[in-house]
Design a protein around this motif. Structure first.
Motif, PDB file in Angstrom:
ATOM      1  N   ARG A  20       0.578  -1.064   0.120  1.00 49.03           N
ATOM      2  CA  ARG A  20       0.304   0.347   0.314  1.00 49.03           C
ATOM      3  C   ARG A  20       0.850   0.817   0.050  1.00 49.03           C
ATOM      4  O   ARG A  20       0.496   2.752  -0.151  1.00 49.03           O
ATOM      5  CB  ARG A  20      -1.080  -0.292   1.632  1.00 49.03           C
ATOM      6  N   ARG A  21       2.116   0.687   0.228  1.00 46.44           N
ATOM      7  CA  ARG A  21       2.894   2.560   0.814  1.00 46.44           C
ATOM      8  C   ARG A  21       4.243   2.316  -0.661  1.00 46.44           C
ATOM      9  O   ARG A  21       4.473   1.111  -1.089  1.00 46.44           O
ATOM     10  CB  ARG A  21       3.552   2.461   1.712  1.00 46.44           C
ATOM     11  N   PRO A  30       2.912   1.659  -5.379  1.00 47.59           N
ATOM     12  CA  PRO A  30       1.707   1.258  -4.396  1.00 47.59           C
ATOM     13  C   PRO A  30       1.332   0.153  -5.123  1.00 47.59           C
ATOM     14  O   PRO A  30       0.566   0.776  -5.849  1.00 47.59           O
ATOM     15  CB  PRO A  30       0.597   1.874  -4.092  1.00 47.59           C
ATOM     16  N   GLY A  31       0.925  -1.725  -5.230  1.00 50.19           N
ATOM     17  CA  GLY A  31       0.640  -1.766  -5.797  1.00 50.19           C
ATOM     18  C   GLY A  31       1.207  -3.331  -6.420  1.00 50.19           C
ATOM     19  O   GLY A  31       0.852  -4.290  -7.059  1.00 50.19           O
ATOM     20  N   SER A  32       2.673  -2.814  -6.298  1.00 51.65           N
ATOM     21  CA  SER A  32       3.966  -3.756  -6.694  1.00 51.65           C
ATOM     22  C   SER A  32       4.750  -4.168  -5.635  1.00 51.65           C
ATOM     23  O   SER A  32       4.389  -3.541  -5.177  1.00 51.65           O
ATOM     24  CB  SER A  32       4.521  -2.176  -8.148  1.00 51.65           C
ATOM     25  N   PRO A  79      -2.909  -0.607  -9.323  1.00 54.44           N
ATOM     26  CA  PRO A  79      -2.454   0.291  -7.738  1.00 54.44           C
ATOM     27  C   PRO A  79      -3.661   0.038  -7.425  1.00 54.44           C
ATOM     28  O   PRO A  79      -4.924   0.186  -7.769  1.00 54.44           O
ATOM     29  CB  PRO A  79      -2.339   1.753  -7.927  1.00 54.44           C
ATOM     30  N   PRO A  80      -4.109  -0.278  -5.960  1.00 51.81           N
ATOM     31  CA  PRO A  80      -4.422  -0.466  -4.983  1.00 51.81           C
ATOM     32  C   PRO A  80      -5.718   0.615  -5.527  1.00 51.81           C
ATOM     33  O   PRO A  80      -5.686   2.278  -5.298  1.00 51.81           O
ATOM     34  CB  PRO A  80      -4.349   0.098  -3.143  1.00 51.81           C
ATOM     35  N   ALA A 146     -11.061  -7.774  -2.442  1.00 50.18           N
ATOM     36  CA  ALA A 146     -12.040  -7.628  -1.491  1.00 50.18           C
ATOM     37  C   ALA A 146     -11.136  -6.469   0.141  1.00 50.18           C
ATOM     38  O   ALA A 146     -11.813  -5.323   0.678  1.00 50.18           O
ATOM     39  CB  ALA A 146     -13.027  -8.460  -0.712  1.00 50.18           C
ATOM     40  N   ARG A 147     -10.103  -7.694  -0.164  1.00 51.77           N
ATOM     41  CA  ARG A 147      -9.659  -6.521   1.654  1.00 51.77           C
ATOM     42  C   ARG A 147      -8.654  -5.425   0.669  1.00 51.77           C
ATOM     43  O   ARG A 147      -8.873  -4.640   1.698  1.00 51.77           O
ATOM     44  CB  ARG A 147      -8.633  -7.552   1.629  1.00 51.77           C
ATOM     45  N   GLU A 148      -8.377  -4.822  -0.234  1.00 53.29           N
ATOM     46  CA  GLU A 148      -7.902  -3.467  -0.750  1.00 53.29           C
ATOM     47  C   GLU A 148      -9.093  -2.910  -0.222  1.00 53.29           C
ATOM     48  O   GLU A 148      -8.631  -1.866   0.582  1.00 53.29           O
ATOM     49  CB  GLU A 148      -7.257  -3.892  -1.797  1.00 53.29           C
TER      50      GLU A 148
END
Length: 235
Positions: A20-21, A30-32, A79-80, A146-148
């Motif tokens: 997330r960071r 974020p997302g990678s 990306p989230p 769903a978690r994100e």
């Protein structure tokens, strides 16, 4: 003992929180996952990145889970979702999942039911894969999404919706682990059809049964018959 190709749900959860960071060392966004000097997916997250997660700050190493393909050529991830204003009123956000076991089977009836339930097609994940296969990519992607969403919109109720219970799995241990995972992340399970359609909210430990004026408390899996057992309680 679980090998490196068998990441646990907690490993994936740690990875989601770290990703997330951005990474201050390799500039991964974020997302990678983190990137090595050779341009591959790093085997572990860089210290300056994972220590930003309070519960991971004292660890010496956080490995990159197998579903991020450590050692393979690095590619940017998804990306989230953008953070949602916490002052906005809460709402139900649904993520749909559809599955059948064989390529000759059709998914349209499940997809149509999920769409008619108000779930946009871009929020429905589907695949043709047997529950005997331990890792189901679209199932894992649906849970990750769903978690994100829940992490970025904690005031909303995030609902993991399937057409019927057997779309999730057929093994009692697997389904119990899934229930624990949903509970840990504050997610709600909803089934549209099957022996007991309704919504299971782990925060309230009840199942809201359609067309009934009562609720059912989830009791667990009956291992001999592979069915859920419930205790009826007054609403």
């Amino acid at each position: 003992m679980k090998g490196p190709q068998d990441p646990s749900a907690s490993d994936r959860s740690d990875a989601d929180d770290v990703e997330r960071r951005p990474c201050p060392k390799c500039d991964a966004q974020p997302g990678s996952p983190c990137r090595s000097r050779s341009g591959a997916v790093a085997s572990a997250y860089h210290t300056g990145r994972f220590t930003k997660v309070p519960r991971l700050a004292k660890l010496l190493r956080v490995p990159t889970p197998a579903d991020r393909a450590p050692g393979q050529p690095w590619r940017p991830g998804t990306p989230p979702p953008a953070p949602i204003d916490p002052d906005l009123p809460g709402a139900d956000i649904r993520i749909g999942y559809a599955r059948c076991s064989h390529r000759s089977q059709e998914l349209d009836s499940q997809l149509d039911a999920l769409t008619q339930h108000g779930i946009p097609r871009d929020k429905i994940f589907s695949e043709k894969i047997s529950t005997r296969i331990r890792v189901r990519p679209q199932f894992e992607e649906a849970l990750k999404t769903a978690r994100e969403i829940k992490a970025h919109a904690p005031h909303c109720r995030v609902v993991f919706t399937v057409y019927e219970m057997k779309r999730l799995g057929r093994d009692a241990a697997e389904l119990t682990a899934l229930a624990d995972h949903l509970t840990a992340h504050g997610l709600v399970l909803e089934m549209l059809a099957g022996p007991l359609p309704g919504m299971y909210d782990p925060s309230g430990s009840t199942v809201q049964v359609k067309d009934q004026a009562r609720c059912c408390r989830l009791r667990g899996w009956c291992r001999c018959s592979s069915v859920l057992t419930f205790e009826l309680v007054e609403a």
